[in-house]
Design a protein around this motif. Structure first.
Motif, PDB file in Angstrom:
ATOM      1  N   ALA A 270     -63.273  -3.024  -6.423  1.00 14.77           N
ATOM      2  CA  ALA A 270     -63.040  -3.675  -7.715  1.00 14.77           C
ATOM      3  C   ALA A 270     -64.202  -4.588  -8.079  1.00 14.77           C
ATOM      4  CB  ALA A 270     -61.734  -4.470  -7.668  1.00 14.77           C
ATOM      5  N   TRP A 271     -64.741  -5.291  -7.075  1.00 17.06           N
ATOM      6  CA  TRP A 271     -65.898  -6.160  -7.355  1.00 17.06           C
ATOM      7  C   TRP A 271     -67.118  -5.323  -7.741  1.00 17.06           C
ATOM      8  CZ3 TRP A 271     -67.350 -10.733  -8.762  1.00 17.06           C
ATOM      9  CH2 TRP A 271     -68.703 -11.058  -8.688  1.00 17.06           C
ATOM     10  N   SER A 272     -67.353  -4.231  -7.030  1.00 21.18           N
ATOM     11  CA  SER A 272     -68.479  -3.363  -7.353  1.00 21.18           C
ATOM     12  C   SER A 272     -68.340  -2.784  -8.760  1.00 21.18           C
ATOM     13  CB  SER A 272     -68.569  -2.238  -6.316  1.00 21.18           C
ATOM     14  OG  SER A 272     -69.628  -1.361  -6.620  1.00 21.18           O
ATOM     15  N   PHE A 273     -67.123  -2.393  -9.123  1.00 16.67           N
ATOM     16  CA  PHE A 273     -66.847  -1.870 -10.470  1.00 16.67           C
ATOM     17  C   PHE A 273     -67.169  -2.923 -11.521  1.00 16.67           C
ATOM     18  CE2 PHE A 273     -63.223  -0.258 -13.393  1.00 16.67           C
ATOM     19  CZ  PHE A 273     -64.137   0.419 -14.178  1.00 16.67           C
ATOM     20  N   TYR A 274     -66.753  -4.169 -11.272  1.00 18.90           N
ATOM     21  CA  TYR A 274     -67.023  -5.253 -12.212  1.00 18.90           C
ATOM     22  C   TYR A 274     -68.520  -5.505 -12.343  1.00 18.90           C
ATOM     23  CZ  TYR A 274     -67.281  -9.961 -14.161  1.00 18.90           C
ATOM     24  OH  TYR A 274     -67.593 -11.045 -14.937  1.00 18.90           O
TER      25      TYR A 274
ATOM     26  N   THR B  85     -73.086  -7.762 -17.461  1.00 21.34           N
ATOM     27  CA  THR B  85     -74.426  -8.316 -17.371  1.00 21.34           C
ATOM     28  C   THR B  85     -74.403  -9.515 -16.435  1.00 21.34           C
ATOM     29  OG1 THR B  85     -74.164  -9.922 -19.179  1.00 21.34           O
ATOM     30  CG2 THR B  85     -74.733  -7.654 -19.783  1.00 21.34           C
ATOM     31  N   PRO B  86     -75.573 -10.007 -16.010  1.00 23.95           N
ATOM     32  CA  PRO B  86     -75.600 -11.214 -15.180  1.00 23.95           C
ATOM     33  C   PRO B  86     -74.987 -12.436 -15.856  1.00 23.95           C
ATOM     34  CG  PRO B  86     -77.700 -10.063 -15.033  1.00 23.95           C
ATOM     35  CD  PRO B  86     -76.909  -9.384 -16.114  1.00 23.95           C
ATOM     36  N   HIS B  87     -74.829 -12.384 -17.186  1.00 21.02           N
ATOM     37  CA  HIS B  87     -74.195 -13.479 -17.925  1.00 21.02           C
ATOM     38  C   HIS B  87     -72.711 -13.206 -18.173  1.00 21.02           C
ATOM     39  CE1 HIS B  87     -78.138 -15.224 -18.490  1.00 21.02           C
ATOM     40  NE2 HIS B  87     -78.574 -14.076 -18.981  1.00 21.02           N
ATOM     41  N   GLU B  88     -72.134 -12.273 -17.435  1.00 21.69           N
ATOM     42  CA  GLU B  88     -70.702 -11.939 -17.466  1.00 21.69           C
ATOM     43  C   GLU B  88     -70.250 -11.374 -18.804  1.00 21.69           C
ATOM     44  OE1 GLU B  88     -70.007 -11.963 -14.554  1.00 21.69           O
ATOM     45  OE2 GLU B  88     -71.320 -13.492 -13.771  1.00 21.69           O
TER      46      GLU B  88
ATOM     47  N   GLN C 288     -59.841 -17.942 -10.957  1.00 20.14           N
ATOM     48  CA  GLN C 288     -61.301 -17.878 -10.951  1.00 20.14           C
ATOM     49  C   GLN C 288     -61.759 -17.136  -9.700  1.00 20.14           C
ATOM     50  OE1 GLN C 288     -63.560 -21.599 -10.776  1.00 20.14           O
ATOM     51  NE2 GLN C 288     -65.095 -20.738 -12.158  1.00 20.14           N
ATOM     52  N   VAL C 289     -62.704 -16.236  -9.893  1.00 22.19           N
ATOM     53  CA  VAL C 289     -63.211 -15.401  -8.809  1.00 22.19           C
ATOM     54  C   VAL C 289     -64.701 -15.682  -8.634  1.00 22.19           C
ATOM     55  CG1 VAL C 289     -63.544 -13.025  -7.984  1.00 22.19           C
ATOM     56  CG2 VAL C 289     -61.516 -13.616  -9.337  1.00 22.19           C
ATOM     57  N   ARG C 290     -65.140 -15.656  -7.393  1.00 21.34           N
ATOM     58  CA  ARG C 290     -66.561 -15.752  -7.118  1.00 21.34           C
ATOM     59  C   ARG C 290     -66.904 -14.806  -5.964  1.00 21.34           C
ATOM     60  NH1 ARG C 290     -67.519 -21.662  -4.078  1.00 21.34           N
ATOM     61  NH2 ARG C 290     -66.635 -21.053  -2.046  1.00 21.34           N
ATOM     62  N   CYS C 291     -68.168 -14.459  -5.883  1.00 18.58           N
ATOM     63  CA  CYS C 291     -68.651 -13.599  -4.810  1.00 18.58           C
ATOM     64  C   CYS C 291     -69.714 -14.352  -4.026  1.00 18.58           C
ATOM     65  CB  CYS C 291     -69.223 -12.303  -5.379  1.00 18.58           C
ATOM     66  SG  CYS C 291     -69.946 -11.222  -4.135  1.00 18.58           S
TER      67      CYS C 291
ATOM     68  N   ARG D 252     -81.903 -18.515   5.231  1.00 20.20           N
ATOM     69  CA  ARG D 252     -81.033 -17.574   4.526  1.00 20.20           C
ATOM     70  C   ARG D 252     -79.804 -18.322   4.027  1.00 20.20           C
ATOM     71  NH1 ARG D 252     -82.231 -12.110   5.747  1.00 20.20           N
ATOM     72  NH2 ARG D 252     -83.965 -11.894   7.195  1.00 20.20           N
ATOM     73  N   HIS D 253     -79.858 -18.737   2.783  1.00 21.73           N
ATOM     74  CA  HIS D 253     -78.747 -19.479   2.194  1.00 21.73           C
ATOM     75  C   HIS D 253     -77.865 -18.509   1.406  1.00 21.73           C
ATOM     76  CE1 HIS D 253     -80.729 -23.171   3.359  1.00 21.73           C
ATOM     77  NE2 HIS D 253     -81.826 -22.794   2.711  1.00 21.73           N
ATOM     78  N   PRO D 254     -76.565 -18.712   1.449  1.00 22.59           N
ATOM     79  CA  PRO D 254     -75.685 -17.820   0.676  1.00 22.59           C
ATOM     80  C   PRO D 254     -75.889 -18.004  -0.822  1.00 22.59           C
ATOM     81  CG  PRO D 254     -74.445 -19.654   1.602  1.00 22.59           C
ATOM     82  CD  PRO D 254     -75.815 -19.730   2.200  1.00 22.59           C
ATOM     83  N   ALA D 255     -75.721 -16.914  -1.548  1.00 23.62           N
ATOM     84  CA  ALA D 255     -75.797 -16.940  -3.008  1.00 23.62           C
ATOM     85  C   ALA D 255     -74.404 -16.709  -3.565  1.00 23.62           C
ATOM     86  CB  ALA D 255     -76.762 -15.869  -3.514  1.00 23.62           C
ATOM     87  N   TYR D 256     -74.086 -17.422  -4.642  1.00 24.18           N
ATOM     88  CA  TYR D 256     -72.758 -17.327  -5.245  1.00 24.18           C
ATOM     89  C   TYR D 256     -72.877 -16.826  -6.677  1.00 24.18           C
ATOM     90  CZ  TYR D 256     -70.858 -20.056  -1.353  1.00 24.18           C
ATOM     91  OH  TYR D 256     -70.486 -20.489  -0.114  1.00 24.18           O
ATOM     92  N   ARG D 257     -71.972 -15.946  -7.039  1.00 27.00           N
ATOM     93  CA  ARG D 257     -71.807 -15.553  -8.439  1.00 27.00           C
ATOM     94  C   ARG D 257     -70.394 -15.952  -8.839  1.00 27.00           C
ATOM     95  NH1 ARG D 257     -72.928  -9.592 -11.191  1.00 27.00           N
ATOM     96  NH2 ARG D 257     -72.098 -10.085 -13.272  1.00 27.00           N
ATOM     97  N   VAL D 258     -70.289 -16.941  -9.682  1.00 24.91           N
ATOM     98  CA  VAL D 258     -68.999 -17.525 -10.041  1.00 24.91           C
ATOM     99  C   VAL D 258     -68.613 -17.046 -11.434  1.00 24.91           C
ATOM    100  CG1 VAL D 258     -67.676 -19.652 -10.289  1.00 24.91           C
ATOM    101  CG2 VAL D 258     -69.558 -19.540  -8.633  1.00 24.91           C
ATOM    102  N   LEU D 259     -67.470 -16.428 -11.543  1.00 23.73           N
ATOM    103  CA  LEU D 259     -66.985 -15.930 -12.822  1.00 23.73           C
ATOM    104  C   LEU D 259     -66.223 -17.028 -13.562  1.00 23.73           C
ATOM    105  CD1 LEU D 259     -65.684 -12.366 -11.814  1.00 23.73           C
ATOM    106  CD2 LEU D 259     -68.026 -13.186 -12.185  1.00 23.73           C
TER     107      LEU D 259
END
Length: 215
Positions: A127-131, A136-139, A174-177, A195-202
């Motif tokens: 589901a995350w891959s589909f989204y 776009t990177p700006h949701e 709210q979902v984030r990856c 190596r710091h984690p990266a977050y994508r917050v919806l």
């Protein structure tokens, strides 16, 4: 009469050359589109691939979907964890924002020591891959598939949260990856880089009773 009979084969020859030229142009165009679509489907995300994502995906995904580089499969270089938090209201009290929950970690824990299939646990990463593909990177959603992918991810997360908030009503989600780079093997003598984690917050999504239908 001899001149007319000589002229007829010449006319047919010109028409044959014209038809052959048109066929060649159409064939070259089709081959060019085929290779362009495959390239846009496999290169890292960029402005052009996002712009033509619906068109490329509609051509590539039905039959040609793959995850291969030029000579070898593309092994995962990152680990992805889908996390979520909710806003709840209950008992006439104020709206409360809960902590982030690592849903991927819960799925991995459930998979350990069990035999295939892991179809239930595969729903969330798919589901995350589909989204991700259809936004776009700006949701911003890319057409109807973008809206469908957001609804699918929302329902997949709510399915994981069922039973956690029995006395409270979920009003927002709210979902984030979280993306972490895979650590190099112990024998790798290359330079060590942080190596710091990266977050994508919806953004926050409202939750209504219809979102739970047939979960």
């Amino acid at each position: 009469m001899e001149q007319q009979s000589d002229r007829a084969p010449a006319v047919r020859h010109r028409w044959s050359l014209a038809a052959l030229g048109v066929f060649g142009a159409v064939l070259l165009g089709a081959v060019g589109w085929h290779f362009a679509a495959l390239i846009l489907a496999t290169v890292p995300p960029n402005h052009v691939s996002h712009r033509y994502a619906p068109l490329v995906s509609g051509y590539v995904d039905p039959e040609l979907d793959q995850n291969w580089k030029l000579f070898a499969p593309d092994p995962p270089q990152v680990t992805i964890r889908v996390q979520a938090r909710v806003r709840t209201a209950g008992g006439g009290g104020p709206v409360r924002t809960g902590p982030w929950l690592d849903l991927t970690a819960s799925d991995l824990a459930a998979m350990r020591g069990t035999l295939p299939s892991h179809a239930h646990e595969d729903i969330l990463p798919m589901a995350w891959s589909f989204y991700q593909v259809w936004h776009t990177p700006h949701e911003k959603p890319l057409g109807s598939e973008g809206r469908l992918s957001a609804a699918h991810l929302k329902r997949a997360v709510l399915q994981r949260l069922t039973g956690r908030y029995e006395r409270e009503r979920i009003t927002g989600l709210q979902v984030r990856c979280r993306t972490d780079q895979v650590s190099p093997p112990s024998w790798d003598r290359g330079p060590v880089t942080p190596r710091h984690p990266a977050y994508r917050v919806l953004p926050w999504w409202p939750v209504e009773s219809r979102d739970y239908e047939r979960l």
